[in-house]
Design an enzyme around this catalytic site. Structure first.
Site, mmCIF file in Angstrom:
data_model
loop_
_atom_site.group_PDB
_atom_site.id
_atom_site.type_symbol
_atom_site.label_atom_id
_atom_site.label_comp_id
_atom_site.label_asym_id
_atom_site.label_seq_id
_atom_site.Cartn_x
_atom_site.Cartn_y
_atom_site.Cartn_z
ATOM 1 N N HIS A 1 0.869 -1.213 -0.038
ATOM 2 C CA HIS A 1 -0.090 -0.118 -0.069
ATOM 3 C C HIS A 1 0.824 1.334 -0.022
ATOM 4 O O HIS A 1 1.905 1.060 0.755
ATOM 5 C CB HIS A 1 -0.969 -0.096 1.481
ATOM 6 C CG HIS A 1 -2.020 1.149 1.100
ATOM 7 N ND1 HIS A 1 -1.874 2.404 1.600
ATOM 8 C CD2 HIS A 1 -3.093 0.982 0.735
ATOM 9 C CE1 HIS A 1 -2.754 2.989 1.368
ATOM 10 N NE2 HIS A 1 -3.850 2.438 0.841
ATOM 11 N N GLU B 1 -4.097 1.926 -7.309
ATOM 12 C CA GLU B 1 -4.607 3.254 -6.355
ATOM 13 C C GLU B 1 -3.483 4.674 -6.761
ATOM 14 O O GLU B 1 -2.446 4.667 -6.206
ATOM 15 C CB GLU B 1 -4.385 2.677 -4.978
ATOM 16 C CG GLU B 1 -5.269 1.616 -4.760
ATOM 17 C CD GLU B 1 -5.399 1.757 -3.051
ATOM 18 O OE1 GLU B 1 -6.724 2.006 -2.854
ATOM 19 O OE2 GLU B 1 -4.586 1.929 -2.263
ATOM 20 N N GLY C 1 -7.791 9.265 -0.196
ATOM 21 C CA GLY C 1 -8.053 10.218 0.826
ATOM 22 C C GLY C 1 -8.220 11.588 0.195
ATOM 23 O O GLY C 1 -8.407 12.531 1.175
ATOM 24 N N SER D 1 -10.506 7.223 -3.232
ATOM 25 C CA SER D 1 -11.830 7.969 -3.042
ATOM 26 C C SER D 1 -13.036 7.457 -3.712
ATOM 27 O O SER D 1 -13.781 7.991 -4.221
ATOM 28 C CB SER D 1 -11.536 9.555 -3.550
ATOM 29 O OG SER D 1 -10.164 10.122 -2.920
ATOM 30 N N GLY E 1 -11.705 5.539 3.340
ATOM 31 C CA GLY E 1 -12.598 6.261 4.227
ATOM 32 C C GLY E 1 -13.942 6.051 4.100
ATOM 33 O O GLY E 1 -14.689 5.883 5.140
HETATM 34 P P1 PGA Z 1 -9.566 6.159 0.178
HETATM 35 O O1 PGA Z 1 -8.378 5.088 0.470
HETATM 36 O O2 PGA Z 1 -10.749 5.400 -0.056
HETATM 37 O O3 PGA Z 1 -9.814 6.765 1.630
HETATM 38 O O4 PGA Z 1 -9.109 7.193 -0.900
HETATM 39 C C1 PGA Z 1 -8.025 3.997 -0.543
HETATM 40 C C2 PGA Z 1 -7.022 3.316 0.148
HETATM 41 O O5 PGA Z 1 -6.018 3.842 0.500
HETATM 42 O O6 PGA Z 1 -6.915 2.119 0.156
#
Ligand code: PGA
Length: 256
Positions: free
Chosen positions: A99, A171, A177, A217, A239
């Site tokens: 990650h 990602e 985020g 997101s 989130g």
């Molecule tokens: P997010 O995080 O949905 O809050 O953007 C995704 C992730 O880090 O796997």
């Protein structure tokens, strides 16, 4: 044609205390219907302290358990590390690896991630390999190259058994985020690029065992636009997975 189930994995990161994790897990279990659990592969990756507490709650609930990382040896003198064999014994199904927050804040490299992927598969865990470009790499037009290199480094000498699955989550770092997801068409383009780069590292017979998720997101409003793209098999959600009601909303949208 058999409809492939979509995969939705919630990553709780370090956001919930063990008490809060237990509370949200119980709420989720109450809210998830058996129909939903049958149509979508649902999983939650709590932090390590909560994993053991949440495992019995999720038993027979249709919600699978994931871990947020693992070590690459099964046992030994590795202070502070978590064994993939021990995760398996707690009924974990998935393990998130590489990650961007681990790469950014714990200096994790794809060489290390590679060893962890091999260890996860050895223990019959489903690795969820995360790849994605930074904002600068994107601005400089290096996105595709960066992602191909990440995939190929992480998957050196990786063999997948015919009964196993490997997941790659695209990602983009700037989308995590930030409330600003990438365009669904671009996520689809990148999913195709990832599939393309697998040809150089995996055996041909292993290629159909790889699933691609989008993360960054994702929320109940935009999830359908991602998972309705061909080549995108599900989403990794941060989130929007922290609150049971919202996460269930999101999963309902995944039941296409
Ligand atoms: P997010 O995080 O949905 O809050 O953007 C995704 C992730 O880090 O796997």
């Amino acid at each position: 044609m058999i409809k492939e189930k979509k995969i939705v994995i919630g990553n709780w990161k370090m956001q919930l205390s063990p008490e809060e994790a237990v509370f949200q897990a119980k709420q989720l279990k109450k809210l998830v219907s058996s129909k939903l659990a049958k149509n979508v592969d649902i999983a939650i990756a709590p932090d390590f302290l909560s994993l053991n507490l949440v495992a019995p709650i999720f038993q027979a609930s249709g919600i699978a358990l994931g871990a947020q990382d693992t070590w690459y040896e099964d046992k030994g003198s590795f202070t502070g590390q978590i064994s993939p064999a021990h995760l398996k014994s707690l009924a974990a199904k998935y393990v998130i690896l590489g990650h961007s927050e681990r790469r950014q804040f714990a200096s994790e490299t794809y060489e290390l991630v590679n060893k962890k992927i091999i260890a996860a598969l050895r223990n019959d865990l489903i690795p969820v390999l995360c790849v994605g470009e930074t904002f600068d790499e994107r601005k400089e037009g290096r996105k595709d190259l960066v992602i191909m290199q990440q995939v190929q480094t992480a998957l050196q000498k990786v063999d997948i058994l015919a009964t196993q699955t490997l997941i790659i989550a695209y990602e983009p770092l700037w989308a995590i985020g930030s409330g600003q997801a990438t365009q669904p068409a671009e996520a689809q383009h990148t999913a195709m690029l990832i599939k393309q780069s697998l040809i150089d590292v995996l055996e041909e017979r292993d290629l159909p065992l790889v699933k691609i998720l989008y993360g960054g997101s994702v929320n109940p409003e935009n999830i359908t636009s991602f998972i309705s793209q061909s080549g995108i098999d599900g989403t990794l959600v941060g989130g929007a997975s922290l609150e049971a009601q919202k996460f269930i909303e999101l999963i309902k949208q995944s039941d296409l």
